[in-house]
Design an enzyme around this catalytic site. Structure first.
Site, PDB file in Angstrom:
ATOM      1  CB  SER A 197      12.855 -37.405   3.454  1.00 25.48           C
ATOM      2  OG  SER A 197      11.902 -37.536   4.495  1.00 25.48           O
ATOM      3  CG  HIS A 217      11.595 -33.363   2.287  1.00 24.81           C
ATOM      4  ND1 HIS A 217      11.002 -32.443   1.451  1.00 24.81           N
ATOM      5  CD2 HIS A 217      10.637 -34.291   2.560  1.00 24.81           C
ATOM      6  CE1 HIS A 217       9.752 -32.806   1.212  1.00 24.81           C
ATOM      7  NE2 HIS A 217       9.495 -33.910   1.877  1.00 24.81           N
ATOM      8  CG  ASP A 267       8.385 -36.091   4.624  1.00 22.76           C
ATOM      9  OD1 ASP A 267       7.824 -35.415   3.743  1.00 22.76           O
ATOM     10  OD2 ASP A 267       9.358 -36.830   4.399  1.00 22.76           O
ATOM     11  CG  MET A 288       3.394 -37.403   7.644  1.00 19.80           C
ATOM     12  SD  MET A 288       3.806 -39.146   7.439  1.00 19.80           S
ATOM     13  CE  MET A 288       4.987 -39.043   6.100  1.00 19.80           C
ATOM     14  CG  HIS A 306       5.870 -32.567   2.221  1.00 22.72           C
ATOM     15  ND1 HIS A 306       6.093 -33.847   1.723  1.00 22.72           N
ATOM     16  CD2 HIS A 306       4.618 -32.220   1.805  1.00 22.72           C
ATOM     17  CE1 HIS A 306       5.019 -34.253   1.068  1.00 22.72           C
ATOM     18  NE2 HIS A 306       4.106 -33.295   1.105  1.00 22.72           N
ATOM     19  CG  MET A 327       2.238 -34.800   3.609  1.00 28.69           C
ATOM     20  SD  MET A 327       3.311 -36.235   3.621  1.00 28.69           S
ATOM     21  CE  MET A 327       4.715 -35.536   4.477  1.00 28.69           C
ATOM     22  CG  MET A 380       2.927 -35.937  -2.902  1.00 25.04           C
ATOM     23  SD  MET A 380       4.400 -35.881  -1.863  1.00 25.04           S
ATOM     24  CE  MET A 380       4.647 -37.611  -1.445  1.00 25.04           C
ATOM     25  CG  ASP A 383       8.435 -36.224  -1.102  1.00 23.94           C
ATOM     26  OD1 ASP A 383       9.191 -37.166  -0.827  1.00 23.94           O
ATOM     27  OD2 ASP A 383       7.787 -35.569  -0.250  1.00 23.94           O
TER      28      ASP A 383
HETATM   29  C1  DX5 Z   1       6.032 -39.420   1.959  1.00 23.80           C
HETATM   30  C2  DX5 Z   1       6.997 -38.302   2.247  1.00 23.80           C
HETATM   31  C3  DX5 Z   1       8.324 -38.469   1.632  1.00 23.80           C
HETATM   32  C4  DX5 Z   1       9.084 -39.672   2.110  1.00 23.80           C
HETATM   33  C5  DX5 Z   1       9.976 -40.113   1.008  1.00 23.80           C
HETATM   34  O1  DX5 Z   1       4.779 -39.097   2.442  1.00 23.80           O
HETATM   35  O2  DX5 Z   1       6.477 -37.074   1.790  1.00 23.80           O
HETATM   36  O3  DX5 Z   1       9.125 -37.303   1.783  1.00 23.80           O
HETATM   37  O4  DX5 Z   1       9.857 -39.406   3.254  1.00 23.80           O
HETATM   38  O5  DX5 Z   1      10.547 -41.309   1.387  1.00 23.80           O
HETATM   39  P1  DX5 Z   1      11.197 -42.289   0.347  1.00 23.80           P
HETATM   40  O6  DX5 Z   1      12.304 -41.542  -0.349  1.00 23.80           O
HETATM   41  O7  DX5 Z   1      11.670 -43.403   1.204  1.00 23.80           O
HETATM   42  O8  DX5 Z   1      10.121 -42.693  -0.630  1.00 23.80           O
HETATM   43 ZN    ZN Z   2       7.869 -35.254   1.755  1.00 26.79          ZN
END
Ligand code: DX5
Ligand code: ZN
Length: 217
Positions: free
Chosen positions: A9, A34, A36, A38, A67, A69, A138, A176
């Site tokens: 990620s 990956h 993320d 948000m 991903h 969110m 998750m 994840d």
């Molecule tokens: C959390 C994300 C993850 C995050 C994982 O909301 O979706 O992808 O980056 O990070 P680690 O591996 O540090 O838990």
């Molecule tokens: Zn993620």
């Protein structure tokens, strides 16, 4: 023993040096990257959007695993498809018309993923599992990297694997949040095909070696 797909990620990478971080991943044994996304609404944090995805795409030689969110993902999925996403994953909890969202992603020429928060049972996917390319389970509450892995994930993965096998589907199970060498093998044994890892990779002394260690878990 089957080796998992590894999807580091970028959330845990050095944002001031994204090009070199992506080049490191290109040379590594990582399979995917990956991303993320948000929105400060679905999750209590803001990360980055399609322009950053597009900038990463210019350097990336690996599959882009996006991903989302975010609420109302239908407003933005075409931006991410144009930005070069290979997989686009939306959250079941953010999609009252999930079947429609999945079709929209596929119509854009991308692989469709659905993510489930830790409290969401796999049963919500019963009537769409055959339509989905990937389920992202998750194993922390989404919003932040560096959180502690939730142990009930193993049982959830086993339940989902059974649903996929019983339904004759070909869906990838991706995990994840809080993934490390300590839980990777147990996740794969439970049925996981792909592992996301942020902090464990990027905060390690040797990220390329950490990726190899996860791959050979
Ligand atoms: C959390 C994300 C993850 C995050 C994982 O909301 O979706 O992808 O980056 O990070 P680690 O591996 O540090 O838990
Ligand atoms: Zn993620």
């Amino acid at each position: 023993m089957s080796k998992p797909i590894i999807s580091p990620s970028i959330l845990a990478a050095d944002f001031a040096n994204l090009q070199s971080e992506v080049e490191m991943l290109n040379k590594s044994e990582a399979d995917w990257i990956h991303l993320d996304v948000m929105d400060g609404n679905f999750v209590p944090n803001i990360s980055f959007g399609a322009p950053v995805c597009s900038a990463i795409k210019r350097h990336a030689k690996k599959t882009l695993d996006v991903h989302l969110m975010i609420v109302e993902p239908e407003k933005y999925v075409s931006d991410f498809a144009k930005a070069g996403a290979d997989y686009i994953t939306v959250h079941a909890e953010a999609c009252p018309h999930l079947h429609r969202n999945i079709q929209q992603i596929k119509d854009l020429g991308c692989k469709a993923g659905v993510s489930l928060n830790p409290h969401t049972p796999v049963e919500v996917l019963k009537y769409v599992i055959g339509e989905i390319d990937l389920v992202l389970i998750m194993s922390v509450n989404p919003g932040f990297g560096g959180q502690t892995f939730i142990e009930t994930t193993y049982e959830k993965v086993r339940e989902l694997k059974k649903m996929i096998v019983d339904g004759g589907a070909n869906t990838i199970i991706e995990i994840d949040g809080g993934v490390t060498s300590a839980n990777a093998r147990k996740l794969v044994d439970a049925g996981a095909d792909a592992l996301v890892a942020g902090s464990f990779v990027f905060k390690s002394d040797n990220p390329s070696q950490t990726i190899i260690d996860l791959k050979n878990c």
